[in-house]
Write a protein that holds these residues in place. Structure first.
Motif, PDB file in Angstrom:
ATOM      1  N   UNK A 197       0.854  -1.183   0.000  1.00  0.00           N
ATOM      2  CA  UNK A 197       0.000   0.000   0.000  1.00  0.00           C
ATOM      3  C   UNK A 197       0.889   1.231   0.000  1.00  0.00           C
ATOM      4  N   UNK A 198       0.295   2.361  -0.347  1.00  0.00           N
ATOM      5  CA  UNK A 198       1.057   3.610  -0.424  1.00  0.00           C
ATOM      6  C   UNK A 198       1.338   4.202   0.948  1.00  0.00           C
ATOM      7  N   UNK A 199       0.636   3.743   1.992  1.00  0.00           N
ATOM      8  CA  UNK A 199       0.833   4.328   3.323  1.00  0.00           C
ATOM      9  C   UNK A 199       1.629   3.421   4.262  1.00  0.00           C
ATOM     10  N   UNK A 200       2.297   2.416   3.704  1.00  0.00           N
ATOM     11  CA  UNK A 200       3.245   1.616   4.476  1.00  0.00           C
ATOM     12  C   UNK A 200       4.568   1.568   3.722  1.00  0.00           C
ATOM     13  N   UNK A 201       5.652   1.434   4.458  1.00  0.00           N
ATOM     14  CA  UNK A 201       6.985   1.391   3.844  1.00  0.00           C
ATOM     15  C   UNK A 201       7.766   0.234   4.431  1.00  0.00           C
ATOM     16  N   UNK A 202       8.735  -0.249   3.676  1.00  0.00           N
ATOM     17  CA  UNK A 202       9.589  -1.337   4.130  1.00  0.00           C
ATOM     18  C   UNK A 202      11.044  -0.871   4.063  1.00  0.00           C
ATOM     19  N   UNK A 203      11.783  -1.120   5.130  1.00  0.00           N
ATOM     20  CA  UNK A 203      13.183  -0.711   5.242  1.00  0.00           C
ATOM     21  C   UNK A 203      14.037  -1.967   5.303  1.00  0.00           C
ATOM     22  N   UNK A 204      15.034  -2.055   4.415  1.00  0.00           N
ATOM     23  CA  UNK A 204      15.931  -3.202   4.375  1.00  0.00           C
ATOM     24  C   UNK A 204      17.372  -2.725   4.298  1.00  0.00           C
ATOM     25  N   UNK A 205      18.292  -3.641   4.457  1.00  0.00           N
ATOM     26  CA  UNK A 205      19.699  -3.311   4.323  1.00  0.00           C
ATOM     27  C   UNK A 205      19.976  -2.783   2.918  1.00  0.00           C
ATOM     28  N   UNK A 206      20.850  -1.813   2.785  1.00  0.00           N
ATOM     29  CA  UNK A 206      21.152  -1.222   1.483  1.00  0.00           C
ATOM     30  C   UNK A 206      21.622  -2.252   0.478  1.00  0.00           C
ATOM     31  N   UNK A 223      18.816 -19.555  14.521  1.00  0.00           N
ATOM     32  CA  UNK A 223      20.111 -19.000  14.914  1.00  0.00           C
ATOM     33  C   UNK A 223      20.399 -17.671  14.214  1.00  0.00           C
ATOM     34  N   UNK A 224      19.442 -16.774  14.270  1.00  0.00           N
ATOM     35  CA  UNK A 224      19.625 -15.457  13.657  1.00  0.00           C
ATOM     36  C   UNK A 224      19.927 -14.380  14.704  1.00  0.00           C
ATOM     37  N   UNK A 225      20.044 -14.754  15.952  1.00  0.00           N
ATOM     38  CA  UNK A 225      20.379 -13.798  16.991  1.00  0.00           C
ATOM     39  C   UNK A 225      19.345 -12.699  17.122  1.00  0.00           C
ATOM     40  N   UNK A 226      19.827 -11.462  17.230  1.00  0.00           N
ATOM     41  CA  UNK A 226      18.918 -10.318  17.365  1.00  0.00           C
ATOM     42  C   UNK A 226      18.694  -9.588  16.044  1.00  0.00           C
ATOM     43  N   UNK A 227      19.194 -10.141  14.959  1.00  0.00           N
ATOM     44  CA  UNK A 227      19.040  -9.482  13.654  1.00  0.00           C
ATOM     45  C   UNK A 227      17.626  -9.660  13.124  1.00  0.00           C
ATOM     46  N   UNK A 228      17.254  -8.800  12.197  1.00  0.00           N
ATOM     47  CA  UNK A 228      15.978  -8.890  11.496  1.00  0.00           C
ATOM     48  C   UNK A 228      16.208  -8.638  10.000  1.00  0.00           C
ATOM     49  N   UNK A 229      15.268  -9.073   9.186  1.00  0.00           N
ATOM     50  CA  UNK A 229      15.405  -8.883   7.735  1.00  0.00           C
ATOM     51  C   UNK A 229      14.935  -7.505   7.297  1.00  0.00           C
ATOM     52  N   UNK A 230      13.902  -6.980   7.962  1.00  0.00           N
ATOM     53  CA  UNK A 230      13.313  -5.716   7.517  1.00  0.00           C
ATOM     54  C   UNK A 230      12.532  -5.089   8.658  1.00  0.00           C
ATOM     55  N   UNK A 231      12.174  -3.839   8.436  1.00  0.00           N
ATOM     56  CA  UNK A 231      11.256  -3.152   9.342  1.00  0.00           C
ATOM     57  C   UNK A 231      10.135  -2.573   8.485  1.00  0.00           C
ATOM     58  N   UNK A 232       8.908  -3.022   8.717  1.00  0.00           N
ATOM     59  CA  UNK A 232       7.750  -2.491   8.000  1.00  0.00           C
ATOM     60  C   UNK A 232       7.079  -1.444   8.882  1.00  0.00           C
ATOM     61  N   UNK A 233       6.829  -0.260   8.333  1.00  0.00           N
ATOM     62  CA  UNK A 233       6.296   0.847   9.131  1.00  0.00           C
ATOM     63  C   UNK A 233       5.018   1.382   8.506  1.00  0.00           C
ATOM     64  N   UNK A 234       4.165   1.916   9.365  1.00  0.00           N
ATOM     65  CA  UNK A 234       2.958   2.623   8.926  1.00  0.00           C
ATOM     66  C   UNK A 234       3.303   4.099   8.819  1.00  0.00           C
ATOM     67  N   UNK A 235       3.075   4.698   7.662  1.00  0.00           N
ATOM     68  CA  UNK A 235       3.378   6.111   7.469  1.00  0.00           C
ATOM     69  C   UNK A 235       2.280   6.982   8.062  1.00  0.00           C
ATOM     70  N   UNK A 236       2.686   8.179   8.510  1.00  0.00           N
ATOM     71  CA  UNK A 236       1.710   9.134   9.024  1.00  0.00           C
ATOM     72  C   UNK A 236       0.685   9.465   7.946  1.00  0.00           C
ATOM     73  N   UNK A 237       1.129   9.562   6.709  1.00  0.00           N
ATOM     74  CA  UNK A 237       0.289   9.672   5.519  1.00  0.00           C
ATOM     75  C   UNK A 237       1.191   9.369   4.335  1.00  0.00           C
ATOM     76  N   UNK A 238       0.628   9.054   3.156  1.00  0.00           N
ATOM     77  CA  UNK A 238       1.470   8.686   2.013  1.00  0.00           C
ATOM     78  C   UNK A 238       2.529   9.723   1.666  1.00  0.00           C
ATOM     79  N   UNK A 239       2.234  11.004   1.876  1.00  0.00           N
ATOM     80  CA  UNK A 239       3.200  12.057   1.545  1.00  0.00           C
ATOM     81  C   UNK A 239       4.397  12.060   2.485  1.00  0.00           C
ATOM     82  N   UNK A 240       4.275  11.373   3.638  1.00  0.00           N
ATOM     83  CA  UNK A 240       5.367  11.334   4.609  1.00  0.00           C
ATOM     84  C   UNK A 240       6.498  10.404   4.176  1.00  0.00           C
ATOM     85  N   UNK A 241       6.292   9.671   3.089  1.00  0.00           N
ATOM     86  CA  UNK A 241       7.338   8.750   2.647  1.00  0.00           C
ATOM     87  C   UNK A 241       8.632   9.483   2.315  1.00  0.00           C
TER      88      UNK A 241
END
Length: 438
Positions: free
Chosen positions: A99-108, A250-268
C-alpha cells in the motif's frame, strides 16, 4: 529482383502486424469507423460489401474449411490468454500486497527480504525516524520482522515431497501496520511460544497446517493455533513470534526488515530523506506498494515472453491453415470471382472481400478461444514452484478485459495474414481463364 520485392513486402507485413498488436483500442476504433465510412460512401466500398456478403452467404457450403480457420484461431487465442493470465494473476497478487501508506526498510542493496539483514542497532534507530505514524501512546507503528525459508510436506504429495514456505517472524506491531490481515480461524500466537498462524493459501498448499496440528520447523515442534486471511501474497506465508523464530534458526537479534505505517502517504519522502541522512544506517526504503510490484516484474516478464513465443508459434501454424483453406475457397469460387470482375467489379473490392471473410472467421474463433480461456482459467488457483530461499506463492489466474482484447487483435492478425495472399491471387485471376473453368 522479384525476391527482393517479396522480401520487402514480408518485412512490411511484419511491421504492420507489430504495430497492429500494439495499437490501443481508440486507434482500432478509429480504423473501424474509417473503414465503415469507406464501405458506405465510395463505389469500391459498396462493391466490397456486396462481394463480402456473397462470400459470407456461402460459408455454410464450406463448413469444414471455415471450422479449420475458427478452431485454429481459437486455439491460439485460448493458449495465449491462458498463459498471459498466469503472469497477470501473479503480478496482481503481489501488487495487492502493498500500500502507499506503508513502507519497508531493508539493508542497502538488498533485492528482497530474504537477502537483507539488519543489526540490532538499526532496528532500534529506524522506528524513531520522522514520517512514521504513532499510536495513542506515542509509540511508532513499526514492525521489525525476520523472514526465513522453511520446508514442509506438500499437501497431497508423498512422504518425501516437500516445498519451501516463507516463515515470517513478527511481533505485535505486525498486525497494526497491516490492518487488512484478519484471523479467520483459531487465535494469534503467543509471544515466546513455538506457535504459528498460517495463511489460507499456505494451509491449502502444505500438509499439517490445520489448527491444532503440530509441524516441525528447524529442529523444533511448532503448534498451529490460527489461520489468517489477507487477500494478497502474505496468505502464502506462515507467521510466528520473531524472537522464537530467530532462536530456532540462529539469527540472533538481527531482522530482515522493518515495516512501518506512514503518518500519511506524503510522509514517505520525509522518512526516506531522514534514513538516508542518518550516518548510523545503510538502508534502502520503499513503499510496500512499489516493493511488492517490483518483486513481480521479473517473473511476470518471463511468463509473458513464454506466452507470446508460444502464441507466435501457434499463430504461424493457424495462419498457414487459413492460407490453405482460403486458397481452396478462392479456387472453388474462381468462376464466381471472374464473373464479378467481368461485370465491372474491380480487383481491390475482391481483395478486401476475401480478407474480410477470413478475418471474420478468425474473429469468431478469437471470441470462442477467449470465452473458453475465461471460463476455464479466470480465478484458477495455482502456485509458484519453490526453490532455494524462495517460498511458494499462491495466486489466481486473471483473465482481464485487456488480455481478451489482445487475444482478439491476435485473431484478426491471423485472419489478415491468412487471407492476404489468397485475396491477391483472386484479384490476379485471369477473367477469361476462370470463366472457362468449372
Amino acid at each position: 529482383m522479384k525476391f527482393l520485392i517479396n522480401l520487402g513486402l514480408l518485412l512490411l507485413l511484419a511491421v504492420v502486424l507489430v504495430v497492429w498488436v500494439a495499437l490501443p483500442w481508440p486507434g482500432v476504433l478509429a480504423l473501424v469507423l474509417l473503414f465503415a465510412a469507406w464501405l458506405a460512401a465510395t463505389r469500391r466500398g459498396r462493391q466490397t460489401a456486396s462481394v463480402t456478403g456473397v462470400g459470407v452467404s456461402t460459408l455454410r457450403q464450406r463448413l469444414g474449411s471455415s471450422a479449420v480457420i475458427m478452431i485454429g484461431t481459437a486455439g491460439v487465442v485460448g493458449v495465449l490468454v491462458a498463459l498471459l493470465a498466469m503472469g497477470e494473476g501473479y503480478a496482481e497478487t503481489l501488487r495487492k500486497t502493498g500500500s502507499a501508506d506503508t513502507a519497508i526498510v531493508m539493508r542497502g542493496g538488498s533485492a528482497s527480504e530474504v537477502m537483507s539483514v539488519l543489526d540490532r542497532d538499526s532496528i532500534v534507530v529506524i522506528p524513531q525516524a520522522p514520517g512514521i505514524a504513532r499510536d495513542a501512546k506515542g509509540d511508532p507503528l513499526a514492525s521489525p520482522e525476520l523472514v526465513v525459508a522453511a520446508n514442509l510436506p506438500v499437501r497431497g504429495g508423498g512422504p518425501d515431497d516437500e516445498g519451501s514456505v516463507q516463515l515470517r517472524g513478527v511481533g505485535d506491531r505486525a498486525w497494526e501496520v497491516r490492518p487488512n490481515l484478519k484471523i479467520v480461524a483459531g487465535r494469534k500466537f503467543e509471544t515466546g511460544r513455538r506457535e504459528l498462524v498460517v495463511g489460507k493459501s499456505a494451509q491449502q498448499q502444505f500438509a499439517g497446517l490445520d489448527v491444532g496440528k503440530t509441524v516441525k520447523l528447524g529442529s523444533q515442534e511448532w503448534s498451529v493455533v490460527g489461520v489468517f486471511a489477507s487477500g494478497d501474497a502474505l496468505e502464502s506465508e506462515i507467521w510466528g513470534d520473531a524472537d522464537t523464530v530467530a532462536s530456532t534458526y540462529r539469527r540472533g537479534s538481527s531482522r530482515a526488515s522493518v515495516t512501518v505505517k506512514l503518518a500519511d502517504p506524503k510522509a514517505f519522502d520525509t522518512l526516506k530523506a531522514a534514513l538516508a541522512a542518518d550516518p548510523r544506517l545503510k538502508v534502502d526504503v520503499d513503499t510496500t506498494l512499489h516493493y511488492f510490484s517490483k518483486q513481480s516484474e521479473g517473473t511476470a516478464k518471463v511468463i509473458r515472453a513464454i506466452g507470446i513465443t508460444v502464441g507466435m508459434i501457434m499463430a504461424i501454424g493457424a495462419a498457414f491453415g487459413a492460407l490453405n483453406c482460403m486458397y481452396a475457397a478462392v479456387a472453388a469460387r474462381a468462376r464466381e470471382i471472374a464473373t464479378l470482375r467481368a461485370i465491372g467489379f474491380g480487383g481491390l473490392p475482391v481483395v478486401i472481400a476475401v480478407m474480410l471473410e477470413t478475418m471474420l472467421l478468425a474473429l469468431a474463433g478469437g471470441v470462442l478461444g477467449g470465452l473458453v480461456a475465461w471460463l476455464l482459467f479466470n480465478g484458477y488457483s495455482a502456485s509458484t514452484l519453490a526453490a532455494g530461499s524462495v517460498g511458494k506463492l499462491s495466486f489466481q489466474f486473471v483473465v482481464s478485459p485487456q488480455l481478451l482484447w489482445d487475444g482478439l487483435k491476435w485473431a484478426l492478425a491471423i485472419g489478415f495474414v491468412g487471407g492476404l495472399f489468397p485475396a491477391v491471387r483472386a484479384a490476379r485471376l485471369p477473367v477469361a481463364s476462370a470463366l472457362r473453368e468449372l
